[in-house]
Design an enzyme around this catalytic site. Structure first.
Site, PDB file in Angstrom:
ATOM      1  N   ASP A  13       0.706  -1.332   0.117  1.00  0.00           N
ATOM      2  CA  ASP A  13       0.051  -0.086  -0.003  1.00  0.00           C
ATOM      3  C   ASP A  13       0.938   1.431  -0.031  1.00  0.00           C
ATOM      4  OD1 ASP A  13      -2.380  -1.383   0.328  1.00  0.00           O
ATOM      5  OD2 ASP A  13      -2.244  -1.319   2.352  1.00  0.00           O
ATOM      6  N   ARG A  92      -1.219   3.469  16.950  1.00  0.00           N
ATOM      7  CA  ARG A  92      -1.422   4.592  15.838  1.00  0.00           C
ATOM      8  C   ARG A  92      -1.312   5.836  16.213  1.00  0.00           C
ATOM      9  NH1 ARG A  92       0.106   1.062  12.204  1.00  0.00           N
ATOM     10  NH2 ARG A  92      -1.413  -0.046  10.927  1.00  0.00           N
ATOM     11  N   ASP A 121      -7.663   1.716  10.701  1.00  0.00           N
ATOM     12  CA  ASP A 121      -6.701   2.832  10.982  1.00  0.00           C
ATOM     13  C   ASP A 121      -6.891   4.131  10.370  1.00  0.00           C
ATOM     14  OD1 ASP A 121      -5.121   0.847  12.575  1.00  0.00           O
ATOM     15  OD2 ASP A 121      -4.394  -0.227  10.646  1.00  0.00           O
ATOM     16  N   SER A 169      -2.102  -9.849   5.487  1.00  0.00           N
ATOM     17  CA  SER A 169      -1.628  -8.375   6.177  1.00  0.00           C
ATOM     18  C   SER A 169      -1.203  -8.404   7.437  1.00  0.00           C
ATOM     19  CB  SER A 169      -2.800  -7.479   5.631  1.00  0.00           C
ATOM     20  OG  SER A 169      -2.684  -6.297   6.319  1.00  0.00           O
TER      21      SER A 169
HETATM   22  N1  ARG Z   1      -8.089  -5.136  13.339  1.00  0.00           N
HETATM   23  C1  ARG Z   1      -7.171  -4.704  14.055  1.00  0.00           C
HETATM   24  C2  ARG Z   1      -7.240  -3.249  14.578  1.00  0.00           C
HETATM   25  O1  ARG Z   1      -7.826  -2.692  14.035  1.00  0.00           O
HETATM   26  C3  ARG Z   1      -5.756  -4.924  13.301  1.00  0.00           C
HETATM   27  C4  ARG Z   1      -5.371  -4.295  12.038  1.00  0.00           C
HETATM   28  C5  ARG Z   1      -4.128  -4.286  11.681  1.00  0.00           C
HETATM   29  N2  ARG Z   1      -3.802  -4.230  10.412  1.00  0.00           N
HETATM   30  C6  ARG Z   1      -3.150  -5.163   9.652  1.00  0.00           C
HETATM   31  N3  ARG Z   1      -2.833  -4.723   8.473  1.00  0.00           N
HETATM   32  N4  ARG Z   1      -3.194  -6.334   9.926  1.00  0.00           N
HETATM   33  O2  ARG Z   1      -6.510  -2.790  15.580  1.00  0.00           O
END
Ligand code: ARG
Length: 392
Positions: A13, A92, A121, A169
């Site tokens: 990405d 984040r 995110d 991912s």
């Molecule tokens: N679903 C989780 C969250 O919103 C993890 C997302 C993490 N991203 C990834 N690319 N695995 O905190």
């Protein structure tokens, strides 16, 4: 050309974003990777890629800050969302804060991220960016409504190196590792063993159990078996030992901010070990009223973090409440780790509210007869209600 600072992981990405920002948005790109405890190659890869693409790159070490100012408050709150000890969500706001600082230093007018329009995110990054700067936000993948296949095609077309062996991912930091996508999108498919890095399977875990003593001071872990450790160090040690004993795998259906359900796998061995022992110590040191209320605080705190509301004043208010309540959560918890099992064996604290003498069957000082009146009228309202029912 106007400058844009891009949160850069070196994955598909964000690599595509570099090129899009240059060609489609006509910006001078500066990339940044904030180190919150991802593996070494996730720090070196973006450095190398940025160099190859000829863009200025920064690596910012924020591990200690992450441990002290984000993970430890989350420990005090036992912050778990739908079974997920918050890790990605917790990092984040810190990552975004570091990017905002850099954008100011560089005189950039925009900040960019590679989030899609489907995940959480984007909310977490943008809420921090908007509350900390006047930069505008560019989200190329979301803006152009790109699919993963379209990204791969674009990357190939423009000679952008694709990350090799990455099937899922994955997002990793000091507090946890999250795995999603690919075959895991079918909730009935069992997560293959090769998806895991931090935790052994129950089958491969050592035959022999291990007993540990975790010490806490004012609600946060400070030592293992009496050996004092700095925040980052103790978290890493807990990940190691609990992961070895197959503790900390989480497989859930999770409710995302926009309402989509998603299938998520997490490896959070240290978080499970620390939060479990922390709760055991709370049971010894906090009153019934405090414990009951802290359940509500915990739930609210976890939702604020999950939903990207780190900068919401309620989060700061809750931190102050927790700091006050956790002053007495000091002591030691003994646990046994064995093949995926985590069992609390014992706990002690100078602030223990346990009155061993009074609770003992042998004690006579607390006169049992004095309690009789309290018992007699205890369920008064229930008795009245049953009377009323009989009359109907
Ligand atoms: N679903 C989780 C969250 O919103 C993890 C997302 C993490 N991203 C990834 N690319 N695995 O905190």
């Amino acid at each position: 050309m106007e400058k844009v600072v891009l949160a850069f992981s070196g994955g598909l990405d964000t690599s595509v974003c570099v090129k899009l920002l240059q060609d489609k948005y006509q910006k001078e790109v500066i990339t940044v990777c904030v180190d919150v405890g991802q593996p070494e190659d996730e720090i070196s890869r973006p450095e190398r890629l940025a160099r190859d693409m000829g863009v200025k790159h920064y690596t910012i070490d924020a591990k200690d800050e992450f441990a002290r100012n984000f993970i430890f408050p989350a420990v005090k709150a036992n912050a778990i969302y739908e079974g997920y000890p918050l890790s990605t969500a917790l990092a984040r706001p810190l990552i975004a804060m570091k990017i905002v600082e850099l954008a100011k230093k560089e005189g950039a007018v925009s900040i960019s991220h590679g989030c899609t329009g489907k995940g959480n995110d984007q909310f977490r990054f943008e809420s921090t960016i908007r509350s900390g700067s006047s930069c505008d936000v560019i989200a190329p993948i979301r803006d152009l409504n790109l699919t993963r296949t379209e990204e791969v095609d674009y990357a190939k077309e423009h000679g952008i190196p694709l990350p090799s062996d990455k099937l899922y991912s994955i997002d990793e930091n000091l507090w946890g590792r999250s795995i999603e996508g690919d075959i895991l999108e079918d909730p009935m498919v069992e997560t293959p063993e090769e998806a895991f890095r931090w935790t052994r399977s129950t089958e491969d875990a050592p035959e022999d159990a291990q007993i540990l003593e975790i010490s806490f001071a004012e609600g946060v872990p400070v030592a293992i078996d009496g050996q004092k450790m700095a925040p980052v160090e103790i978290i890493e040690a807990c990940n190691q030992v609990a992961g070895l004993h197959a503790i900390g795998r989480v497989d859930i259906m999770e409710d995302r901010i926009i309402g989509l359900k998603s299938r998520e796998n997490y490896e959070t061995p240290g978080a499970v070990l620390i939060i479990t022992t922390h709760k055991a110590l709370e049971q010894l040191t906090l009153t019934r009223e405090e414990l009951k209320f802290s359940e509500i605080v915990s739930q609210t705190y976890a939702e604020l973090i999950y939903n990207g509301l780190w900068h919401e004043p309620l989060r700061e208010d809750l931190d102050q409440f927790l700091d006050s309540m956790q002053r007495r959560v000091t002591g030691v918890v003994k646990v046994k780790l064995h093949k995926g099992n985590l069992r609390v064996l014992g706990r002690k604290s100078p602030y223990s509210l346990y009155n061993e003498k009074a609770v003992s069957f042998e004690d006579k000082d607390m006169d049992q007869r004095e309690i009789a009146g309290m018992v007699k009228n205890y369920a008064l309202q229930a008795a009245c209600y049953q009377e009323v029912c009989k009359r109907e």
